[in-house]
Each structure stands twice: as C-alpha cells, then as structure tokens.
Design an enzyme around this catalytic site. Structure first.
Site, short mmCIF file in Angstrom:
data_model
loop_
_atom_site.label_atom_id
_atom_site.label_comp_id
_atom_site.label_asym_id
_atom_site.label_seq_id
_atom_site.Cartn_x
_atom_site.Cartn_y
_atom_site.Cartn_z
CB SER A 28 -15.08 44.91 -31.55
OG SER A 28 -14.04 45.52 -32.23
NE ARG A 32 -18.14 41.93 -34.24
CZ ARG A 32 -17.28 42.86 -34.70
NH1 ARG A 32 -17.21 44.04 -34.08
NH2 ARG A 32 -16.51 42.63 -35.74
N GLY A 100 -15.81 53.14 -39.11
CA GLY A 100 -15.71 52.13 -40.16
C GLY A 100 -16.45 50.86 -39.78
NE ARG A 128 -11.07 53.40 -42.36
CZ ARG A 128 -11.29 52.76 -41.22
NH1 ARG A 128 -12.00 53.35 -40.26
NH2 ARG A 128 -10.82 51.56 -41.03
CB SER A 173 -10.99 42.70 -42.96
OG SER A 173 -12.05 43.53 -42.53
CG ASP A 326 -7.82 48.60 -34.03
OD1 ASP A 326 -7.58 48.83 -35.22
OD2 ASP A 326 -8.92 48.18 -33.62
CE LYS A 353 -7.01 48.72 -39.43
NZ LYS A 353 -8.19 47.84 -39.43
C1 S3P Z 1 -12.92 45.84 -36.07
C2 S3P Z 1 -12.04 45.24 -36.93
C3 S3P Z 1 -10.74 45.81 -37.33
C4 S3P Z 1 -10.33 46.93 -36.37
C5 S3P Z 1 -11.46 47.88 -36.08
C6 S3P Z 1 -12.61 47.14 -35.43
C7 S3P Z 1 -14.20 45.18 -35.76
O1 S3P Z 1 -10.85 46.37 -38.62
O2 S3P Z 1 -9.24 47.64 -36.92
O3 S3P Z 1 -11.05 48.91 -35.24
O4 S3P Z 1 -14.86 45.56 -34.79
O5 S3P Z 1 -14.56 44.24 -36.50
P1 S3P Z 1 -10.55 45.50 -39.95
O6 S3P Z 1 -11.63 44.52 -40.11
O7 S3P Z 1 -10.54 46.52 -41.04
O8 S3P Z 1 -9.20 44.89 -39.71
#
Ligand code: S3P
Length: 467
Positions: A28, A32, A100, A128, A173, A326, A353
């Site tokens: 994550s 970013r 995603g 998704r 989310s 996760d 997911k």
């Molecule tokens: C993430 C947020 C989560 C997580 C994903 C990474 C992120 O998803 O499951 O692996 O980096 O913002 P959701 O926002 O769908 O909960």
C-alpha cells in the site's frame, strides 16, 4: 483445461522454523510513494519499495503519464514528478495486471486531470467491482465508461477543473477513500471524505508528508472527516518503505503453528490501521513479542519475535475487520489448527477481493481436511487442537496471491502436503529473486505475452541504466 504456464508447488510438513527473516516493502505504501512522487515537482527518492508486479504496474502507469521513474542498482528508486495537474495522456491502455489498488487510486488521479485513460487487467481484476469508485468520481465530473457491472476494461475521461465533493463512504475501503482524496489533489476547493469506520491511513499520512493541506477530524462516534484542499503543490520527499505486515502475516502464523519454531521477522510495519491480526492472534494465545518499536518513514515499525504456541479458537470481533482485511485467509489457517471453534462475521468484503476469499478458503481448507462452515459473511472453523491437517490435496489459488501463500503455510502443518495449482500470483506482492517475467503467470496467453513484454521492458530499462 490446464494452464501450461501455471507454477504448481507442493508444501509439506516442516521442521521447526528458526532464525530471522526480512519481508518485502509494504504494498500500500509503495503504490502511494510512487504516485505522490510522480505528482511532486522535483526528485523523490524511495528505498524499500516493494518490487512486486502490482507496484510495477503503478510505476509503468505513472511513467506512461509523464513521470520519470528509475531504479538504481543499489535498489533506490528515483522519481521525477510532473506536478499536480501535469499528468499526460497515456498513449496506450494502462495494464493494471492483478492490482485493484493501482486501478482504483489511479482512476482517482486521472478523474481530475484533463486526460483520458483506459484500464485493463487480468481475469481476476476484470471481475472486481469498480462502481464503488466510479460513483464518487462521476460526482466530481469524471466521465467513466465501464464494462457491464462496473468492471474493467473501463475508460476514465477526467474533468479539470473537477467539482469538489463531500463523500460519505458506503463501504469501509481505503481504496475508495484514497481515490477521492487523490482526485481532490487537483480540484480547487475542499474535497471531503467522511469515513464512519477507520481504514488504513497511509494516504492521509503520505499526502501530509508531501505537503498537501489535509486535515482529519473525528466525531464523538469515531467517524472521521478527511478534508483535502486543492489544488495542491507537492514537494519531493525521501521515503523509506517499511516491511509489509500483510506479508509478515504468513511467517507469523507459520512460526505459531509449526512446533518448535522461533522466528524473528524484522522491520514490520505496525500502523494501527493494519495491525489487527497481531491482536487477534494474541487473543488466541499466540506468543508474539514486539522488539525495538521505532518509526520508519512516518510509520510505526518493530521486529517481531514469534514462537510456536498452542492457539485457542475465538469469536473475532467484526470491528477489527478493516485493520486486518487482507489477513483473514491466513487467520483461517491458524484457526484450523487451534483448539476449539473460531467464528468470523462481517466479512462480506472478502467476497470481492482478488478472489471470493470466503468461498475459496472454505473449499480449499475442507479439501485438506479442515472442518469449516461457510456462512454469508464469514467462516466457522473447528480447529484440530494443534494436530496436523490431513492434507494430500491440490487447491486452486484463483489468481489470488494471499490464497496461494495461505495454503503454502497450511502445507507446513499437514501430515502429508498441500499442492497449490499455481504459485505465480505470489509475485504480485512477494517477489522472489528471479527475473520478474519468470514469475508472470496469467490465465490467458495474450495477457501473459503482454505481461512478459512489460516485465522485460522494465528489466531492459534497468539494464540500460546500469550500463
Ligand atoms: C488497500 C486497501 C484494501 C486492501 C488492499 C490494499 C490499499 O482494499 O484490501 O489490499 O492499499 O488501499 P479495500 O479498500 O478494498 O478494502
């Protein structure tokens, strides 16, 4: 039909696990770091970046939109940004692979730039739902055309200037929250996200670190109001990415389950919005010691010493869900070896997911001899009390890295072994030291070819630069 490029692997009963292990950078935070560096004016430096396929997809997209992104031979990444508002129109579709997070966050960035981009991805990502980001971004003025059901492939036509909104998250989310905040970066005025249930806050921390005017206020009931003032100017940063707690999770559970184990996992990110699994495993009786708690790159970090423990089943409080969203697949493996019953509820998000993680985990765990009941929003698991699971089956990973890793750990605590039909997807979040195209594994040959080419061109560029 079998996939000729699948990488089946078997994992069998393990000797005690001993020693120290460093895990790769946080996924994550890595996404970013690349995105915000690519929007700053000047050169940012990032060390510890996760070099998994998901993050490389983000890097490729930011390059396609004008940023200069280079990896030095010492592993440091240098990023020269285009400035907020300066993203260029990508010439080709952005291939998001399995990611995603790349997709949803980049949709946010593009929504408030005067450019158009098409997003494509693999079979898992293409299944998704993207409606959750399409809705707020359309309110901000973006024109988004998606495949049926709000899915990929889809096209985002951004609007500049976009319209600032106040948006209450209908699902917990971090991806949706971040998409709106990133769209707000290039939107004049205040864009607000109202977050009733806290989710990972890496975007907020890093946006502030880059100099964005971002405030967070909490109501008495804990609802957070996150406001970003656009149009922002971001200043380049030096970022150290801590180890990913979601990757550490597999080694924590392995050490807890394999008798005689004593493992230290170094440099694990312990942001409270991510650390739910540790609390839950401790409630189950897990011996997890935090050593040398410190701060790395604005995030709390520690080394974790984990020793084999007799675990007991518990009822997991659904309030903890966002902070370990996760980690449920690997928690289910721990529960399958615990004494007594573990009950989980409130996990409907797991169904959307990289795979339907409730269905896939319950099918796989049952195949290797665990006692599991799947409910609408969770699993109920009767553990073995520490006895090995029978094993002896092949389970399907469904292009989901966390499913593959979870069953690999399950294999270590069987009386025989567990085979995973394809371990290739693990490279999305846990790269192993082989040329990255060797780890590419996707379901359809054209996709695989595209990925191989993309990976190769990354490698070629690196080689070119090293010369
Ligand atoms: C993430 C947020 C989560 C997580 C994903 C990474 C992120 O998803 O499951 O692996 O980096 O913002 P959701 O926002 O769908 O909960």
């Amino acid at each position: 039909m079998t996939d000729q490029n699948a990488r089946p692997r078997s994992f069998s009963a393990s000797v005690p696990l001993k020693g120290r292990i460093a895990i790769p950078g946080d996924k994550s935070i890595s996404h970013r770091a690349l995105m915000l560096s690519a929007l700053a004016v000047g050169e940012s430096r990032v060390t510890g970046l996760l070099e998994g396929h998901d993050v490389l997809a983000t890097a490729a997209a930011m390059r396609a939109m004008g940023a200069t992104i280079e990896r030095r031979t010492d592993g440091e990444w240098r990023i020269n940004g285009v400035g907020v508002g300066g993203l260029l129109q990508p010439r080709e579709a952005l291939d998001m692979g399995n990611s995603g997070t790349s997709t949803r966050l980049l949709m946010g960035l593009i929504a408030s730039h005067p450019i158009t981009a098409t997003f494509v991805g693999d079979a898992s990502l293409s299944g998704r739902p993207m409606g959750r980001v399409i809705d707020p971004l359309a309110q901000m003025g973006a024109d988004i055309t998606s495949s049926p059901g709000g899915r990929l492939p889809l096209m985002v036509r951004g609007l500049a200037p976009a319209i600032p909104i106040s948006y209450r998250l209908p699902v917990a989310s971090a991806q949706v929250k971040s998409a709106v905040l990133l769209a707000g970066l290039n939107t004049g005025g205040v864009t607000e996200v109202i977050e009733p249930v806290p989710t990972r806050d890496h975007s907020e921390r890093m946006l502030r670190g880059f100099g964005a005017d971002l405030t967070v206020e909490a109501d008495a009931d804990g609802t957070r109001h996150i406001c970003i003032m656009g149009e922002a100017e971001l200043k380049p940063q030096t970022i150290v990415v801590p180890g990913d707690p979601s990757s550490a999770a597999f080694f924590i559970v392995a050490a807890l389950l394999v008798p005689g184990s004593d493992v230290t996992i170094t440099n694990v990110g312990l942001n409270p919005t991510r650390a739910g699994l540790i609390d839950v495993l401790r409630q189950m009786g897990g011996d997890i010691e935090l050593i040398d708690p410190r701060e790395v790159g604005g995030e709390p970090v520690a080394d974790l010493r984990v020793r084999h423990s007799a675990l007991s089943g518990i009822t997991v409080d659904p309030a903890v869900t966002p902070s370990m969203i996760d980690e449920f697949p690997i928690l289910f493996v721990a529960a399958a070896l615990a004494q007594g019953r573990t009950t989980t509820t409130g996990l409907d998000e797991l169904r959307v997911k990289e795979s339907d993680r409730l269905a896939v985990m319950s099918t796989g765990l049952r195949a290797i001899g665990a006692r599991v009941i799947e409910t609408e929003d969770g699993l109920i698991i009767e553990g073995t009390g520490g006895d090995p699971l029978p094993g002896g089956a092949t389970v399907a990973g469904h292009l989901d890295h966390r499913i593959c890793m979870s069953f690999a750990i399950a294999g270590l605590v069987t009386g025989s072994s567990v085979t995973i039909d394809d371990m290739g997807p693990v490279a999305t979040s846990f790269p192993i030291s082989r040329p990255c195209w060797e780890n590419c594994s996707h379901d359809d040959p054209p996709q695989r070819r595209r990925n191989r080419l993309r990976c190769r061109s990354v490698a070629d560029r690196r080689r070119g630069r090293a010369r």
